[in-house]
Design an enzyme around this catalytic site. Structure first.
Site, PDB file in Angstrom:
ATOM      1  N   CYS A 129       0.815  -1.224   0.000  1.00  8.99           N
ATOM      2  CA  CYS A 129       0.000   0.000   0.000  1.00  8.99           C
ATOM      3  C   CYS A 129       0.849   1.274   0.000  1.00  8.99           C
ATOM      4  CB  CYS A 129      -0.936   0.004   1.199  1.00  8.99           C
ATOM      5  SG  CYS A 129      -2.051  -1.395   1.208  1.00  8.99           S
ATOM      6  N   HIS A 272      -3.392   7.038   2.582  1.00  8.08           N
ATOM      7  CA  HIS A 272      -3.827   5.708   2.147  1.00  8.08           C
ATOM      8  C   HIS A 272      -5.129   5.349   2.856  1.00  8.08           C
ATOM      9  CE1 HIS A 272      -4.115   1.567   1.293  1.00  8.08           C
ATOM     10  NE2 HIS A 272      -3.750   1.171   2.499  1.00  8.08           N
ATOM     11  N   ASN A 302     -10.244  -0.346   0.284  1.00  3.84           N
ATOM     12  CA  ASN A 302      -8.789  -0.204   0.302  1.00  3.84           C
ATOM     13  C   ASN A 302      -8.246  -0.740  -1.031  1.00  3.84           C
ATOM     14  OD1 ASN A 302      -6.033  -0.610   0.621  1.00  3.84           O
ATOM     15  ND2 ASN A 302      -6.190  -1.333   2.726  1.00  3.84           N
TER      16      ASN A 302
HETATM   17  N1  COA Z   1     -18.239  -9.664   9.573  1.00  3.28           N
HETATM   18  C1  COA Z   1     -18.658  -9.930  10.821  1.00  3.28           C
HETATM   19  N2  COA Z   1     -17.828 -10.284  11.810  1.00  3.28           N
HETATM   20  C2  COA Z   1     -16.527 -10.377  11.523  1.00  3.28           C
HETATM   21  C3  COA Z   1     -16.030 -10.113  10.244  1.00  3.28           C
HETATM   22  C4  COA Z   1     -16.941  -9.750   9.240  1.00  3.28           C
HETATM   23  N3  COA Z   1     -16.571  -9.476   7.975  1.00  3.28           N
HETATM   24  N4  COA Z   1     -14.694 -10.264  10.251  1.00  3.28           N
HETATM   25  C5  COA Z   1     -14.355 -10.613  11.493  1.00  3.28           C
HETATM   26  N5  COA Z   1     -15.467 -10.691  12.262  1.00  3.28           N
HETATM   27  C6  COA Z   1     -15.565 -11.036  13.679  1.00  3.28           C
HETATM   28  C7  COA Z   1     -14.381 -11.851  14.154  1.00  3.28           C
HETATM   29  O1  COA Z   1     -14.547 -13.216  13.863  1.00  3.28           O
HETATM   30  C8  COA Z   1     -14.388 -11.558  15.619  1.00  3.28           C
HETATM   31  O2  COA Z   1     -15.365 -12.342  16.231  1.00  3.28           O
HETATM   32  P1  COA Z   1     -15.119 -13.005  17.687  1.00  3.28           P
HETATM   33  O3  COA Z   1     -14.944 -11.819  18.612  1.00  3.28           O
HETATM   34  O4  COA Z   1     -16.368 -13.776  17.923  1.00  3.28           O
HETATM   35  O5  COA Z   1     -13.901 -13.832  17.547  1.00  3.28           O
HETATM   36  C9  COA Z   1     -14.861 -10.125  15.714  1.00  3.28           C
HETATM   37  O6  COA Z   1     -15.524  -9.853  14.464  1.00  3.28           O
HETATM   38  C10 COA Z   1     -13.751  -9.125  15.885  1.00  3.28           C
HETATM   39  O7  COA Z   1     -12.725  -9.461  14.970  1.00  3.28           O
HETATM   40  P2  COA Z   1     -11.469  -8.571  14.819  1.00  3.28           P
HETATM   41  O8  COA Z   1     -10.596  -9.147  13.733  1.00  3.28           O
HETATM   42  O9  COA Z   1     -10.841  -8.342  16.169  1.00  3.28           O
HETATM   43  O10 COA Z   1     -12.134  -7.218  14.319  1.00  3.28           O
HETATM   44  P3  COA Z   1     -11.545  -5.780  14.238  1.00  3.28           P
HETATM   45  O11 COA Z   1     -12.323  -4.851  15.043  1.00  3.28           O
HETATM   46  O12 COA Z   1     -10.043  -5.798  14.432  1.00  3.28           O
HETATM   47  O13 COA Z   1     -11.816  -5.418  12.726  1.00  3.28           O
HETATM   48  C11 COA Z   1     -10.605  -5.233  10.694  1.00  3.28           C
HETATM   49  C12 COA Z   1     -11.228  -6.179  11.688  1.00  3.28           C
HETATM   50  C13 COA Z   1      -9.894  -6.078   9.646  1.00  3.28           C
HETATM   51  C14 COA Z   1     -11.715  -4.428  10.053  1.00  3.28           C
HETATM   52  C15 COA Z   1      -9.617  -4.287  11.423  1.00  3.28           C
HETATM   53  O14 COA Z   1      -8.749  -5.060  12.215  1.00  3.28           O
HETATM   54  C16 COA Z   1      -8.790  -3.470  10.489  1.00  3.28           C
HETATM   55  O15 COA Z   1      -9.304  -2.662   9.735  1.00  3.28           O
HETATM   56  N6  COA Z   1      -7.467  -3.608  10.561  1.00  3.28           N
HETATM   57  C17 COA Z   1      -6.578  -2.845   9.725  1.00  3.28           C
HETATM   58  C18 COA Z   1      -6.490  -3.530   8.418  1.00  3.28           C
HETATM   59  C19 COA Z   1      -5.797  -2.719   7.407  1.00  3.28           C
HETATM   60  O16 COA Z   1      -5.764  -1.521   7.457  1.00  3.28           O
HETATM   61  N7  COA Z   1      -5.260  -3.428   6.436  1.00  3.28           N
HETATM   62  C20 COA Z   1      -4.683  -2.858   5.325  1.00  3.28           C
HETATM   63  C21 COA Z   1      -3.292  -2.517   5.549  1.00  3.28           C
HETATM   64  S1  COA Z   1      -2.779  -1.565   4.201  1.00  3.28           S
END
Ligand code: COA
Length: 345
Positions: A129, A272, A302
């Protein structure tokens, strides 16, 4: 004999400015909504919007043969037209991508052939990215060095081909979209234009936070190899989130300090688009008004290497980035990588 005595005297260096002469972008026609995702995995519009701010993303139609080169060519052609130039004016094409057409040749070479850039140099760069921002710094300094006059810089990615659109991939597949953006960087006699401060960083220790395994050997130590994950992006979302929330403000501050400026001096922050919550956190930390930190993640998701140039093109076309503005570009991503580029445009 003292070699220094016979060293040829370099010609006096004439200061060279660098301007963003044109921009262009391309999004695939096919739109993937949160409602579409609800049909194929256990997720909801509310969850996605609340956690990421994303409502729609565009994805390539692979069955129709659409791929990254098509998006990149359209974006580059639009940027050339915006600059009033043709492909023959390009000295070099740089393409930031982590989803190239093939391993060889570089996608930039295919793009060069498609736009008719003749024998201009062409190569890809992969900083995930951060690729387009790294590319801005590299292209700028090549021009300022005096050897190259006009460089076509593209950021293009099609992460949809690395997504598992099932429950197993739901925390990753909701985030990414496809797209391309391009900018023509050109030498100018106006030496006020160009980069005031820049940075490029990487922490290879963090590679395991975002990677695409292809064989058992690609999984990090401690992670059991799983063939069903091969070919798909594996992301430790919460770890990347923490890294980004901390890094973004530090990166902005580091760049301001290098230039001796304050956040309020900057006319526009082009960041970004990784997650809306990360962008809001950066905006709040510097007390920026809403219109100074652009957000389009709700519409496009993204788009990795395309994220920054898509924003740049939208901001120029809508008149929100204008001649003489001070613009800070900031990105972070897989690698882990992060970097910035502060421009007087
Ligand atoms: N829909 C519903 N629930 C979901 C899900 C979805 N698409 N994806 C994950 N979950 C659930 C998980 O299974 C977890 O459930 P549990 O608590 O029962 O185990 C819960 O939601 C929380 O998961 P988690 O991964 O901790 O969520 P989060 O708040 O961290 O959000 C992201 C996930 C990916 C949205 C977030 O971590 C994020 O944006 N990270 C940065 C990613 C990024 O910027 N990447 C690009 C880099 S350039």
């Amino acid at each position: 004999m003292d070699a220094r005595v016979n060293r040829p005297v370099p010609p006096p260096v004439r200061p060279i400015g660098v301007r963003i002469a044109g921009t262009g972008s391309c999004l695939p026609a096919k739109v993937l909504t949160n409602a579409d995702l609800e049909k194929v995995m256990d997720t909801s519009n509310d969850w996605i919007v609340q956690r990421t701010g994303i409502r729609t993303r565009h994805i390539t139609d692979r069955q129709a043969g659409e791929s990254v080169k098509d998006l990149a060519v359209a974006a580059l052609r639009a940027a050339l037209s915006d600059a009033g130039l043709t492909a023959k004016d390009l000295d070099l094409i740089l393409m930031a991508t982590m989803t190239p057409e093939m391993e060889c040749p570089a996608s930039a070479c295919i793009v060069s052939q498609m736009v008719g850039a003749g024998h201009a140099g062409a190569m890809d760069l992969n900083a995930a990215c951060s690729g387009f921002v790294f590319g801005m710094n590299i292209a700028h300094d090549l021009i300022r060095g005096g050897t190259y006059r006009t460089i076509g810089l593209i950021g293009a990615d099609t992460l949809s081909r690395l997504m598992d659109y099932s429950n197993a991939g739901r925390s990753t597949a909701i985030i990414f979209g496809d797209g391309a953006g391009a900018a023509i960087l050109r030498a100018t006699d106006d030496t006020s234009k160009g980069i005031l401060a820049q940075s490029m960083h990487a922490d290879g220790e963090g590679w395991k936070d975002i990677y695409v395994p292809h064989t058992d050997h690609d999984f990090p130590a401690g992670t059991p190899p799983d063939r069903s994950k091969c070919g798909y992006v594996q992301m430790n979302g919460s770890s990347v989130f923490k890294f980004a929330v901390g890094t973004f403000p530090d990166l902005i501050q580091e760049t301001l300090d290098k230039a001796g400026l304050k956040a309020s001096d900057v006319d526009m922050f082009v960041c970004h688009q990784s997650n809306q919550r990360i962008l809001h956190a950066a905006r709040d930390r510097f007390g920026l008004p809403e219109d100074k930190l652009y957000i389009n993640i709700d519409r496009v998701g993204n788009t990795v290497g395309a994220s920054v140039p898509l924003c740049l093109d939208e901001l120029r076309k809508s008149g929100r980035i204008r001649d003489g503005h001070l613009v800070m570009f900031v990105a972070f991503g897989g690698g882990l990588t992060w970097g910035s580029s502060l421009w007087r445009v």
